[in-house]
Write a protein that holds these residues in place. Sequence first.
Motif, PDB file in Angstrom:
ATOM      1  N   ARG A  96       6.381  -0.955  -1.051  1.00  0.00           N
ATOM      2  CA  ARG A  96       6.432  -2.140  -2.062  1.00  0.00           C
ATOM      3  C   ARG A  96       4.878  -1.988  -2.928  1.00  0.00           C
ATOM      4  O   ARG A  96       4.779  -2.116  -4.004  1.00  0.00           O
ATOM      5  N   LEU A  97       3.947  -1.859  -1.978  1.00  0.00           N
ATOM      6  CA  LEU A  97       2.757  -1.398  -2.843  1.00  0.00           C
ATOM      7  C   LEU A  97       2.556  -0.305  -3.443  1.00  0.00           C
ATOM      8  O   LEU A  97       2.100  -0.330  -4.512  1.00  0.00           O
ATOM      9  N   ARG A  98       3.149   0.781  -3.108  1.00  0.00           N
ATOM     10  CA  ARG A  98       3.063   1.994  -3.774  1.00  0.00           C
ATOM     11  C   ARG A  98       4.142   1.952  -5.020  1.00  0.00           C
ATOM     12  O   ARG A  98       3.738   2.228  -6.091  1.00  0.00           O
ATOM     13  N   SER A  99       5.476   1.490  -4.802  1.00  0.00           N
ATOM     14  CA  SER A  99       6.184   1.657  -6.051  1.00  0.00           C
ATOM     15  C   SER A  99       6.181   0.180  -6.782  1.00  0.00           C
ATOM     16  O   SER A  99       6.266   0.399  -8.108  1.00  0.00           O
ATOM     17  N   GLU A 100       6.319  -1.074  -6.289  1.00  0.00           N
ATOM     18  CA  GLU A 100       6.274  -2.247  -7.210  1.00  0.00           C
ATOM     19  C   GLU A 100       5.066  -2.460  -7.750  1.00  0.00           C
ATOM     20  O   GLU A 100       4.913  -3.223  -8.880  1.00  0.00           O
ATOM     21  N   VAL A 101       3.873  -2.449  -6.813  1.00  0.00           N
ATOM     22  CA  VAL A 101       2.738  -3.026  -7.241  1.00  0.00           C
ATOM     23  C   VAL A 101       2.038  -2.067  -8.170  1.00  0.00           C
ATOM     24  O   VAL A 101       1.126  -2.295  -9.195  1.00  0.00           O
ATOM     25  N   HIS A 102       1.763  -0.741  -7.795  1.00  0.00           N
ATOM     26  CA  HIS A 102       1.131   0.415  -8.397  1.00  0.00           C
ATOM     27  C   HIS A 102       1.915   1.410  -8.843  1.00  0.00           C
ATOM     28  O   HIS A 102       1.342   2.188  -9.775  1.00  0.00           O
ATOM     29  N   LEU A 138       3.247   4.146  -8.128  1.00  0.00           N
ATOM     30  CA  LEU A 138       3.002   5.351  -7.743  1.00  0.00           C
ATOM     31  C   LEU A 138       4.479   6.156  -7.148  1.00  0.00           C
ATOM     32  O   LEU A 138       5.099   5.453  -6.552  1.00  0.00           O
ATOM     33  N   THR A 139       4.474   7.463  -7.431  1.00  0.00           N
ATOM     34  CA  THR A 139       5.400   8.307  -6.690  1.00  0.00           C
ATOM     35  C   THR A 139       5.108   8.675  -5.289  1.00  0.00           C
ATOM     36  O   THR A 139       3.794   8.604  -5.025  1.00  0.00           O
ATOM     37  N   LEU A 140       5.718   9.250  -4.469  1.00  0.00           N
ATOM     38  CA  LEU A 140       5.431   9.670  -3.216  1.00  0.00           C
ATOM     39  C   LEU A 140       4.800  10.860  -3.499  1.00  0.00           C
ATOM     40  O   LEU A 140       3.796  11.240  -2.520  1.00  0.00           O
ATOM     41  N   VAL A 141       4.907  11.656  -4.432  1.00  0.00           N
ATOM     42  CA  VAL A 141       4.170  12.896  -4.519  1.00  0.00           C
ATOM     43  C   VAL A 141       2.583  12.610  -4.957  1.00  0.00           C
ATOM     44  O   VAL A 141       1.648  13.186  -4.515  1.00  0.00           O
ATOM     45  N   GLU A 142       2.620  11.600  -5.890  1.00  0.00           N
ATOM     46  CA  GLU A 142       1.334  11.116  -6.201  1.00  0.00           C
ATOM     47  C   GLU A 142       0.464  10.681  -4.933  1.00  0.00           C
ATOM     48  O   GLU A 142      -0.549  10.909  -4.849  1.00  0.00           O
ATOM     49  N   VAL A 143       1.025   9.809  -4.025  1.00  0.00           N
ATOM     50  CA  VAL A 143       0.328   9.307  -3.024  1.00  0.00           C
ATOM     51  C   VAL A 143       0.098  10.458  -2.203  1.00  0.00           C
ATOM     52  O   VAL A 143      -1.031  10.679  -1.619  1.00  0.00           O
ATOM     53  N   ALA A 144       0.975  11.423  -1.834  1.00  0.00           N
ATOM     54  CA  ALA A 144       0.658  12.346  -0.832  1.00  0.00           C
ATOM     55  C   ALA A 144      -0.294  13.241  -1.385  1.00  0.00           C
ATOM     56  O   ALA A 144      -1.339  13.771  -0.398  1.00  0.00           O
ATOM     57  N   ALA A 186      -6.700   4.998   4.356  1.00  0.00           N
ATOM     58  CA  ALA A 186      -6.654   5.752   2.904  1.00  0.00           C
ATOM     59  C   ALA A 186      -5.797   5.068   2.002  1.00  0.00           C
ATOM     60  O   ALA A 186      -5.908   4.737   0.827  1.00  0.00           O
ATOM     61  N   LEU A 187      -4.484   4.577   2.629  1.00  0.00           N
ATOM     62  CA  LEU A 187      -3.462   3.896   1.725  1.00  0.00           C
ATOM     63  C   LEU A 187      -4.035   2.651   1.381  1.00  0.00           C
ATOM     64  O   LEU A 187      -3.814   2.025   0.353  1.00  0.00           O
ATOM     65  N   MET A 188      -4.927   1.897   2.212  1.00  0.00           N
ATOM     66  CA  MET A 188      -5.429   0.628   1.972  1.00  0.00           C
ATOM     67  C   MET A 188      -6.337   0.735   0.703  1.00  0.00           C
ATOM     68  O   MET A 188      -6.306  -0.139  -0.202  1.00  0.00           O
ATOM     69  N   ASP A 189      -7.135   1.795   0.704  1.00  0.00           N
ATOM     70  CA  ASP A 189      -8.204   2.045  -0.522  1.00  0.00           C
ATOM     71  C   ASP A 189      -7.387   2.306  -1.674  1.00  0.00           C
ATOM     72  O   ASP A 189      -7.829   1.916  -2.608  1.00  0.00           O
ATOM     73  N   LEU A 190      -6.369   3.197  -1.485  1.00  0.00           N
ATOM     74  CA  LEU A 190      -5.792   3.640  -2.607  1.00  0.00           C
ATOM     75  C   LEU A 190      -5.003   2.621  -3.417  1.00  0.00           C
ATOM     76  O   LEU A 190      -5.005   2.376  -4.626  1.00  0.00           O
ATOM     77  N   TYR A 191      -4.449   1.719  -2.481  1.00  0.00           N
ATOM     78  CA  TYR A 191      -3.714   0.480  -3.035  1.00  0.00           C
ATOM     79  C   TYR A 191      -4.475  -0.641  -3.208  1.00  0.00           C
ATOM     80  O   TYR A 191      -3.937  -1.681  -3.875  1.00  0.00           O
ATOM     81  N   GLU A 192      -5.938  -0.471  -3.091  1.00  0.00           N
ATOM     82  CA  GLU A 192      -6.845  -1.757  -3.329  1.00  0.00           C
ATOM     83  C   GLU A 192      -6.331  -2.902  -3.013  1.00  0.00           C
ATOM     84  O   GLU A 192      -6.377  -3.974  -3.279  1.00  0.00           O
TER      85      GLU A 192
END
Length: 291
Positions: A21-27, A29-35, A62-68
């Motif tokens: 949800r944080l990756r797709s709906e909030v920010h 971002l694609t899986l590739v971008e996060v990876a 790292a994910l918590m920082d990336l997703y702020e």
Amino acid sequence: MPSDTSTLLMTRVTFGRALRRLRSEVHHLTLVEVATSLGCDDSLISRIENGKRACSQEHFAALMDLYEVPSPERDELARLHAAARDRRQPWWSPYSDVISAQYERFIGFEAAASVVHEYQVGILPGLLQTEAYMQAVTGVGFASLGPDQIETLVEVRGLRQRHRLLETETPLDCRYVISQAALDFQVGGKRAHQEQLRYLLEISTHASVDLRVIPYEKGEEAAQIGAFMILQFADEDVPDVAFGESVAGSLTIDGPRNLRRLHRLFRGLTESAYSREESRDVIARTLSKEE
């Protein structure tokens, strides 16, 4: 946070959905971008989001920082993350050398579910089978395995019955629809068939078992649909998951559209079936013909 009855699998699924949800709906971002940001493979992120792999402490930070993620939500996710990394093993872990990864995942979902909707065409639901019936269907379904492995799979199915229906304070709410043909097939021979029918009459009185039979007269309703099962969970944040049978094995179905279709199919099958009491009468008549 998950309830005390949640399994490790469901904790990971809940945690993974929160990350997705944080990756797709909030920010967005694609899986590739996060990876790429984390310096890992996108398949790793996908497996974490699907609850198929634990998330390391390094990747979590790292994910918590990336997703702020703000502090209150980060603290809650940290507790969920810790629970998802619990090292305690479920009851089926000693059998991991025999059961497949797909079957292990199914057992994990079943262990955490509160309701099951299941339709079977030619065999009886696993949680309602006698040991002799289990032996017969497992011997055919896993003919390539040795006798010891088949015996182990039968033991696992028996333990599933005990943990989810027979010896628990919170039994699974079992809603079953079967075709009348499933009652007539002699699985394991005449004596095993009689024993199974007697057990069906007994277990169908269980408060958590709603067993209904589609009569031969409604064959067009029953014969064109393959076996499937839908598992529902007490936690409303956890979506339903379904399993369908095919020649290639069990298929996991979790897309919202397909789940809606399966729920609609199950409602139609239930409407075509006898009532609980009428279904028990059919079982009793089938048994009387066999004795």
